[in-house]
Every structure is written in C-alpha cells, then in structure tokens.
Design a protein around this motif. Structure first.
Motif, PDB file in Angstrom:
ATOM      1  N   ALA A  98       0.948  -1.108  -0.093  1.00  0.00           N
ATOM      2  CA  ALA A  98      -0.034   0.006   0.017  1.00  0.00           C
ATOM      3  C   ALA A  98       0.862   1.327   0.023  1.00  0.00           C
ATOM      4  O   ALA A  98       2.122   1.159   0.149  1.00  0.00           O
ATOM      5  N   PRO A  99       0.304   2.440  -0.294  1.00  0.00           N
ATOM      6  CA  PRO A  99       1.309   3.760  -0.405  1.00  0.00           C
ATOM      7  C   PRO A  99       2.162   3.724   1.254  1.00  0.00           C
ATOM      8  O   PRO A  99       1.598   3.392   2.258  1.00  0.00           O
ATOM      9  N   ILE A 100       3.380   4.182   0.899  1.00  0.00           N
ATOM     10  CA  ILE A 100       4.082   4.001   1.869  1.00  0.00           C
ATOM     11  C   ILE A 100       4.158   5.582   2.747  1.00  0.00           C
ATOM     12  O   ILE A 100       4.353   6.532   2.077  1.00  0.00           O
ATOM     13  N   PRO A 101       3.984   5.585   3.793  1.00  0.00           N
ATOM     14  CA  PRO A 101       4.342   6.781   4.673  1.00  0.00           C
ATOM     15  C   PRO A 101       5.424   7.232   4.989  1.00  0.00           C
ATOM     16  O   PRO A 101       6.463   6.999   5.784  1.00  0.00           O
ATOM     17  N   GLU A 102       6.112   7.995   3.819  1.00  0.00           N
ATOM     18  CA  GLU A 102       7.640   8.253   3.589  1.00  0.00           C
ATOM     19  C   GLU A 102       8.134   8.777   4.953  1.00  0.00           C
ATOM     20  O   GLU A 102       9.284   8.254   5.464  1.00  0.00           O
ATOM     21  N   GLY A 103       7.392   9.878   5.504  1.00  0.00           N
ATOM     22  CA  GLY A 103       8.155  10.482   6.615  1.00  0.00           C
ATOM     23  C   GLY A 103       7.956   9.669   7.800  1.00  0.00           C
ATOM     24  O   GLY A 103       9.177   9.766   8.508  1.00  0.00           O
ATOM     25  N   ALA A 104       7.303   8.875   8.119  1.00  0.00           N
ATOM     26  CA  ALA A 104       7.320   8.039   9.214  1.00  0.00           C
ATOM     27  C   ALA A 104       8.144   7.011   9.138  1.00  0.00           C
ATOM     28  O   ALA A 104       9.045   6.593   9.952  1.00  0.00           O
ATOM     29  N   LEU A 105       8.404   6.479   8.026  1.00  0.00           N
ATOM     30  CA  LEU A 105       9.269   5.239   7.779  1.00  0.00           C
ATOM     31  C   LEU A 105      10.676   5.643   7.770  1.00  0.00           C
ATOM     32  O   LEU A 105      11.406   5.167   8.440  1.00  0.00           O
ATOM     33  N   PHE A 106      10.869   6.966   7.269  1.00  0.00           N
ATOM     34  CA  PHE A 106      12.404   7.568   7.457  1.00  0.00           C
ATOM     35  C   PHE A 106      12.498   7.913   8.985  1.00  0.00           C
ATOM     36  O   PHE A 106      13.895   7.389   9.153  1.00  0.00           O
ATOM     37  N   HIS A 107      11.858   8.460   9.530  1.00  0.00           N
ATOM     38  CA  HIS A 107      12.126   8.609  10.883  1.00  0.00           C
ATOM     39  C   HIS A 107      12.150   7.426  11.800  1.00  0.00           C
ATOM     40  O   HIS A 107      12.865   7.447  12.761  1.00  0.00           O
ATOM     41  N   LEU A 108      11.369   6.398  11.302  1.00  0.00           N
ATOM     42  CA  LEU A 108      11.541   5.285  12.075  1.00  0.00           C
ATOM     43  C   LEU A 108      13.004   4.650  12.103  1.00  0.00           C
ATOM     44  O   LEU A 108      13.584   4.386  12.984  1.00  0.00           O
TER      45      LEU A 108
END
Length: 241
Positions: A98-108
């Motif tokens: 599904a669409p990737i929440p880029e900001g959240a994944l990067f911060h994780l």
C-alpha cells in the motif's frame, strides 16, 4: 445427486511457533537471520518473498525472540514511533503493499539507528526496487542500502512438509497418494499449496466426502475447466472490441 451443504467459513489459525516453522534451502538464510539477532550486519533488514512464502511466520518468530512491536507499513504514524522503538525492536510488515508513509518510515529508521534498535521489514519486493517510486531522497538512500534476504522457491521436501502441516491445521491427515497428486499439479509455491488445501477442505466438507486423491482430481479438473472457460470468454470479448 450427491448431498451438498454450505460449510461454515470458520477461520483456520496456522500456528506460528518455532516448532511449526518448516525450514529448507528456500528459507534457511532468513531463518538464520532471525536466530542471529541481535548480531545483525545492519539495523534494518528486509525479508522478501511472494505471498504465502513464510514472511509473516518469520516476523512472528522475530517478534517472539526480540519482544518487537509489529506494525503494518501503511499504518506507520509519526506519533507512534517512540513507543515502537521503546520495545527494543520493530517489525514492519507488508512494505510496498500500500502507499508508504515516507516521513514516518524515514524517522523510524533514524530512531532505530539512534537507539540501536533492529527493524525487520517484510515485503514482496526488495527495498531498493520500492525506493524507485519514492520522493523522499534520504529515504530512497536508506532503502537502497537496506540488506535483504530473499525467500527462494521451495524444494519438493519443503512443499510436502508444508502441505502436511496445512492439512494438519485443518485436522486432516493426507495419505501419500493425495500428497503426491497435489505436489505434481499445483504451482510450486507455498502460497499455491495453502490456497488449494483450503479449497479442497471446503469442497470436501460441502460434499460430505472424505478428502481423497479421487476427490482432489475431480475438484482440480473442475477448477481447470472453469479457468479455461474464463480465458475463452476473455478472448471472445477481446475479439469483439
């Protein structure tokens, strides 16, 4: 006419304990990764494979071993990240489905590095391929650099063992004739074995017949004929458009 009933669509829960994980050459590298935690070559590593290949089972083993929090990739939220990282390890399931929440994944991934927390990612595609469609440049770099362990195609022994386990999850003990028949006629993937076992079980219940090689032959022949009919219909539609 044979009696037929509508079977109750009850869920069949597959056990995801370590003893229920069936290992073979297709998944030994991924299983070794789980066993090696926390001595990993990188903070975030992906396990890649098609649907039904065992990614979620491996993720469950990792979560049990590490105490990891588990979250679906599409559900990642900035507000939840501190709590996830506080668990000491994180599983991110189904990256790219599904669409990737880029900001959240990067911060994780940043927090994981900062706090020395391991992240296990499951995906149908290697992260470097997923990165090609993303806009966050730093996240693209992270995904391109993320190591990935790919689940290979199962060999005959692993497919047979998986089939036996899937039948056992449904309280069925298949005989050798049924197993041999299925393994030579079903696509050589764990996902395909899972689908056909479920289909055969439902049909056997509906027809009030024991699941034998003869019944399996009848059902698979009917499925093939139905698929051929669908293909003919599509061809006819294409010819008239």
């Amino acid at each position: 006419m044979a009696s037929r009933q509508i079977p109750l669509d009850l869920p069949h829960v597959e056990s995801r304990e370590r003893a229920d994980f069936l290992s073979g050459t297709a998944n030994e590298a991924a299983l070794s990764l789980i066993d090696a935690w926390p001595d990993w070559p990188a903070r975030a590593i992906a396990v890649v494979g098609p649907p039904g290949s065992g990614k979620s089972h491996l993720a469950a083993l990792f979560a049990e071993r590490s105490g990891a929090a588990t979250v679906t990739a599409s559900a990642l939220d900035l507000a939840d990240l501190p709590g996830l990282v506080a668990r000491g390890a994180v599983v991110v399931e189904d990256l790219g489905n599904a669409p990737i929440p880029e900001g959240a994944l990067f911060h994780l991934l940043n927090l994981a590095t900062e706090h020395r927390v391991c992240v296990l990612v499951t995906s149908r595609q290697v992260p470097a391929t997923l990165a090609e469609a993303l806009a966050t440049r730093d996240l693209v770099s992270r995904l391109r650099a993320m190591p990935a362990v790919t689940l290979g195609r199962p060999d005959d022994a692993l497919l047979a063992a998986v089939a036996v386990k899937l039948f056992a999850d449904r309280q069925i003990t298949p005989d050798e004739a049924l197993l041999s028949f299925l393994l030579t006629r079903v696509d050589r993937s764990i996902g395909a074995i899972r689908d056909v076992v479920g289909e055969l079980d439902r049909e056997a219940l509906a027809r009030k017949r024991p699941l034998t090689r003869a019944l399996a032959s009848e059902l698979l022949r009917g499925r093939t004929e139905a698929q051929d009919g669908d293909d003919d219909t599509l061809s006819d539609r294409s010819a008239t458009t």
